[in-house]
Write a protein that holds these residues in place. Structure first.
Motif, short mmCIF file in Angstrom:
data_model
loop_
_atom_site.label_atom_id
_atom_site.label_comp_id
_atom_site.label_asym_id
_atom_site.label_seq_id
_atom_site.Cartn_x
_atom_site.Cartn_y
_atom_site.Cartn_z
N LEU A 283 0.82 -1.21 0.00
CA LEU A 283 0.00 0.00 0.00
C LEU A 283 0.85 1.26 0.00
O LEU A 283 0.49 2.28 -0.61
N THR A 284 2.00 1.21 0.67
CA THR A 284 2.92 2.36 0.65
C THR A 284 3.41 2.63 -0.77
O THR A 284 3.47 3.78 -1.22
N GLU A 285 3.75 1.57 -1.47
CA GLU A 285 4.19 1.75 -2.86
C GLU A 285 3.07 2.35 -3.71
O GLU A 285 3.33 3.23 -4.55
N ARG A 286 1.83 1.93 -3.49
CA ARG A 286 0.71 2.48 -4.24
C ARG A 286 0.54 3.96 -3.95
O ARG A 286 0.31 4.77 -4.86
N GLY A 290 4.33 5.97 -8.01
CA GLY A 290 5.47 5.78 -8.91
C GLY A 290 6.79 6.32 -8.40
O GLY A 290 7.81 6.20 -9.09
N ASP A 291 6.81 6.87 -7.19
CA ASP A 291 8.03 7.46 -6.65
C ASP A 291 8.98 6.41 -6.06
O ASP A 291 10.15 6.69 -5.84
N LEU A 292 8.47 5.18 -5.81
CA LEU A 292 9.29 4.17 -5.14
C LEU A 292 9.72 3.06 -6.10
O LEU A 292 9.01 2.73 -7.05
N VAL A 293 10.88 2.48 -5.79
CA VAL A 293 11.40 1.34 -6.52
C VAL A 293 11.71 0.24 -5.50
O VAL A 293 12.34 0.50 -4.48
N GLU A 294 11.26 -0.98 -5.77
CA GLU A 294 11.57 -2.12 -4.91
C GLU A 294 12.92 -2.69 -5.32
O GLU A 294 13.10 -3.12 -6.45
N ILE A 295 13.89 -2.66 -4.39
CA ILE A 295 15.23 -3.14 -4.73
C ILE A 295 15.56 -4.48 -4.10
O ILE A 295 16.60 -5.08 -4.42
#
Length: 416
Positions: A283-286, A290-295
């Motif tokens: 939910l944080t990514e949503r 689009g500001d976050l990238v999962e690394i």
């Protein structure tokens, strides 16, 4: 937990062969102090009223821990038939195996459900863990009923330490939570038996897209935000840092933020990464648009094929009623298979427990996990050895703890 009717279930005469179970040194188990909560659940069927009173911080001594007959797990969802009373509104092979010669407790081989009246199981529950959706599915799709179980949810308003308090005081029989949550208390002597894994995946590490960070090694000298310093996301990414040559104690800093403030802290530069588990992570990514990238996540590398959450029971329940433990395990495993095959249906069921999250979003989360992965017996034992060894390297488990002995003590064999 106080109830207006007895929680005791009938015993059985099923045979259990239990060979010499190895012992370990028990340390003091310290649970973070926090303000206790209070909750009352009123139930329609028979007007069963249960009240949870938690007014004291919990830090059991070694003597108290050893005196307990057993604990059930550090919980997350859920329960079975009796939950309908409590919640009427819902309506619904390695080359060398260090464990091969170990003494193990085994349940007698039987495919039948427990005989007689339905076994009453008190299942600790907090209603937040989408990754344990198999448990409400077991209720609403009849898996508990088919195995002659009457499973009552004990809903706790607080976090893991409050759930642990209810289990440590013999007010719950079973629970499910992340294996990374179980292992440190189990090392310290908490007397719980693990019966099966439930799934893999659900823990994620995010950075801002503009940061340019590509993998976890780029976080050397940076600060990672977590919702709990002792929680599973911190423990897992400490392992991953160690695997990549970084010291999780000195090469990064960890800061606690409530889940709903982590994105703000990241955007303000107070932290440079967010480590969390679903549903909060997803939910944080949503919300970030689009500001976050999962690394990094626990769906890659060795952990892609390891359990995230597990099912645990009080040791005294395993000793007195192994048939009920087997029935509970089979029901939850069947429900986990249902989640893997029918994630939309599972999401619809779980949405009643998390009404603020859209069913479509819950289904997407479930599809990203590995709900077809639920090892038991020797397979689960090997996973416990692997994860315990990794936690030792990350300085979370004591250096003198023997992972194989710990696995032999806590994982029981159930013919599934």
């Amino acid at each position: 937990m106080r109830s207006t009717q007895s929680d005791a279930g009938p015993s059985i005469s099923d045979r259990m062969s239990c060979l010499d179970e190895r012992s370990v040194e028990h340390d003091r188990c310290s649970v973070p102090r926090r303000q206790a909560g209070h909750m009352r659940l009123q139930c329609k069927a028979g007007m069963r009223i249960m009240t949870i009173d938690q007014h004291q911080p919990f830090s059991p001594s070694r003597r108290a821990l050893l005196g307990l007959a057993g604990l059930a797990g550090i919980a997350a969802p859920f329960g079975g038939m009796g939950a309908a009373r409590a919640f009427p509104a819902l309506g619904l092979g390695p080359a060398a195996d260090p464990l091969s010669a170990a003494p193990i407790c085994r349940v007698a081989n039987s495919d039948e459900a427990p005989k007689g009246p339905a076994r009453h199981i008190r299942f600790a529950y907090n209603g937040t863990g989408i990754c344990t959706a198999a448990v409400p599915v077991a209720l609403h799709r009849g898996h508990f009923a088919r195995h002659n179980l009457d499973v009552e949810f004990l809903q706790l308003a607080g976090s893991t330490d409050q759930m642990l308090q209810s289990l440590a005081t013999d007010k719950a029989d079973a629970g499910s939570s992340m294996l990374l949550n179980w292992l440190k208390p189990l090392e310290q002597g908490i007397d719980v038996k693990l019966t099966t894994g439930l799934h893999g995946g659900c823990t994620r590490l995010f950075v801002r897209k503009e940061s340019g960070f590509k993998d976890i090694t780029d976080l050397k000298g940076k600060t990672i935000g977590v919702s709990s310093i002792s929680g599973p996301p911190r423990n897992f990414f400490a392992i991953l840092l160690s695997d990549n040559g970084l010291d999780p104690q000195s090469d990064v800093q960890w800061r606690e933020f409530p889940a709903d403030l982590q994105l703000t802290a990241l955007q303000r530069g107070e932290i440079q990464a967010i480590a969390d588990s679903d549903p909060n992570a997803w939910l944080t990514e949503r919300r970030a648009n689009g500001d976050l990238v999962e690394i990094a996540s626990n769906l890659s590398g060795d952990y892609a094929n390891l359990s995230c959450c597990t099912l645990g029971v009080r040791s005294s329940l395993w000793a007195s009623d192994p048939a009920a433990v087997k029935a509970l395990t089979l029901a939850v495993r069947e429900a986990a298979h249902h989640v893997a095959e029918h994630p939309d249906d599972a999401a619809e069921i779980f949405s009643k427990y998390t009404p603020k999250v859209a069913v479509a979003d819950l289904a997407t989360m479930l599809r990203s996990h590995t709900h077809g992965h639920h090892p038991a017996g020797a397979d689960l034992r090997r996973e416990v050895v692997k994860i315990t060894s990794d936690l030792k390297r990350a300085t979370i488990i004591k250096p003198n703890t023997d992972p194989a002995k710990l696995a032999n003590r806590v994982v029981v064999d159930i013919d599934v």
